[in-house]
Design a protein around this motif. Structure first.
Motif, mmCIF file in Angstrom:
data_model
loop_
_atom_site.group_PDB
_atom_site.id
_atom_site.type_symbol
_atom_site.label_atom_id
_atom_site.label_comp_id
_atom_site.label_asym_id
_atom_site.label_seq_id
_atom_site.Cartn_x
_atom_site.Cartn_y
_atom_site.Cartn_z
ATOM 1 N N UNK A 63 2.888 -13.213 -4.232
ATOM 2 C CA UNK A 63 3.428 -11.764 -4.408
ATOM 3 C C UNK A 63 3.572 -11.419 -5.645
ATOM 4 N N UNK A 64 3.271 -12.191 -6.691
ATOM 5 C CA UNK A 64 3.095 -11.875 -8.085
ATOM 6 C C UNK A 64 4.594 -11.902 -8.984
ATOM 7 N N UNK A 65 5.477 -12.480 -8.194
ATOM 8 C CA UNK A 65 6.826 -12.347 -8.717
ATOM 9 C C UNK A 65 6.873 -13.525 -9.696
ATOM 10 N N UNK A 66 7.644 -13.286 -10.808
ATOM 11 C CA UNK A 66 7.755 -14.364 -11.911
ATOM 12 C C UNK A 66 9.200 -14.768 -12.116
ATOM 13 N N UNK A 67 9.519 -16.000 -12.480
ATOM 14 C CA UNK A 67 10.833 -16.300 -13.078
ATOM 15 C C UNK A 67 10.535 -16.782 -14.396
ATOM 16 N N UNK A 68 11.141 -16.280 -15.433
ATOM 17 C CA UNK A 68 10.979 -16.593 -16.751
ATOM 18 C C UNK A 68 12.186 -17.639 -17.388
ATOM 19 N N UNK A 69 11.873 -18.335 -18.170
ATOM 20 C CA UNK A 69 13.017 -19.032 -18.879
ATOM 21 C C UNK A 69 12.335 -19.917 -20.345
ATOM 22 N N UNK A 70 13.233 -20.574 -20.696
ATOM 23 C CA UNK A 70 13.033 -21.371 -21.854
ATOM 24 C C UNK A 70 13.449 -22.637 -21.911
ATOM 25 N N UNK A 71 12.758 -23.641 -22.782
ATOM 26 C CA UNK A 71 13.233 -25.092 -22.794
ATOM 27 C C UNK A 71 12.859 -25.543 -23.984
ATOM 28 N N UNK A 72 13.563 -26.632 -24.351
ATOM 29 C CA UNK A 72 13.193 -27.569 -25.330
ATOM 30 C C UNK A 72 12.258 -28.640 -25.133
ATOM 31 N N UNK A 73 11.988 -28.823 -23.792
ATOM 32 C CA UNK A 73 10.993 -29.613 -23.168
ATOM 33 C C UNK A 73 10.134 -29.083 -22.302
ATOM 34 N N UNK A 74 9.007 -28.348 -22.460
ATOM 35 C CA UNK A 74 8.405 -27.580 -21.348
ATOM 36 C C UNK A 74 7.664 -28.203 -20.450
ATOM 37 N N UNK A 75 7.278 -29.655 -20.812
ATOM 38 C CA UNK A 75 6.738 -30.525 -19.653
ATOM 39 C C UNK A 75 7.793 -30.909 -18.781
ATOM 40 N N UNK A 76 9.019 -31.257 -19.126
ATOM 41 C CA UNK A 76 10.047 -31.497 -18.218
ATOM 42 C C UNK A 76 10.625 -30.440 -17.440
ATOM 43 N N UNK A 77 10.612 -29.466 -17.872
ATOM 44 C CA UNK A 77 11.387 -28.176 -17.150
ATOM 45 C C UNK A 77 10.723 -28.012 -15.817
ATOM 46 N N UNK A 78 9.484 -27.959 -15.826
ATOM 47 C CA UNK A 78 8.768 -27.624 -14.612
ATOM 48 C C UNK A 78 9.104 -28.775 -13.391
ATOM 49 N N UNK A 79 9.029 -30.031 -14.068
ATOM 50 C CA UNK A 79 9.308 -31.194 -12.999
ATOM 51 C C UNK A 79 11.065 -30.776 -12.681
ATOM 52 N N UNK A 80 11.759 -30.482 -13.450
ATOM 53 C CA UNK A 80 13.009 -30.053 -13.116
ATOM 54 C C UNK A 80 13.162 -29.050 -12.004
ATOM 55 N N UNK A 81 12.439 -27.908 -12.307
ATOM 56 C CA UNK A 81 12.343 -26.803 -11.283
ATOM 57 C C UNK A 81 11.896 -27.617 -9.984
#
Length: 127
Positions: free
Chosen positions: A30-48
């Motif tokens: 549906x092309x919807x997005x969630x935007x965020x920021x992190x000091x650890x981009x590799x880890x934040x996707x795993x967290x989500x």
């Protein structure tokens, strides 16, 4: 692996640069997005993914779409990375400097992408 080598690798990892910056999670259905920021981009996707998999994500709209469409309907994108200075050392004071940059970068991408309502998983800005 010998103990000294393991210790050296652990030290190197603890003092290495992790990619940091702004990201988005895109629902390809549906092309919807969630935007965020992190000091650890590799880890934040795993967290989500972990929070979504255990049905415990804070964003209920994103959570509902994850349940409906499944993980394969989502992709993780890095929108902008903060480049560390050459003498980067992963210390608390060093990370604090970069942490201050994240809200401004995230705000820029929120303004550019407008991930609100039908376009995203964020609540519209209050005027």
């Amino acid at each position: 692996m010998e103990k000294a080598r393991r210790k050296e690798l652990a030290y190197d990892y603890a003092h290495s640069h992790r990619p940091m910056g702004v990201y988005r999670i895109v629902n390809t259905k549906n092309d919807k997005s969630f935007v965020g920021s992190s000091l650890n981009l590799e880890g934040v996707w795993n967290k989500h993914k972990f929070m979504l998999d255990i049905n415990s994500h804070d964003n209920k709209s994103l959570m509902a779409d994850w349940v409906e469409y499944g993980e394969e309907a989502f992709r993780f994108e890095i929108l902008e990375q903060i480049k560390p200075e050459e003498d980067f050392v992963a210390s608390v004071s060093e990370l604090a400097k970069y942490r201050k940059q994240l809200p401004e970068l995230e705000s820029k991408w929120m303004d550019q992408l407008s991930p609100y309502g039908d376009r995203g998983y964020h609540k519209p800005k209050q005027k």
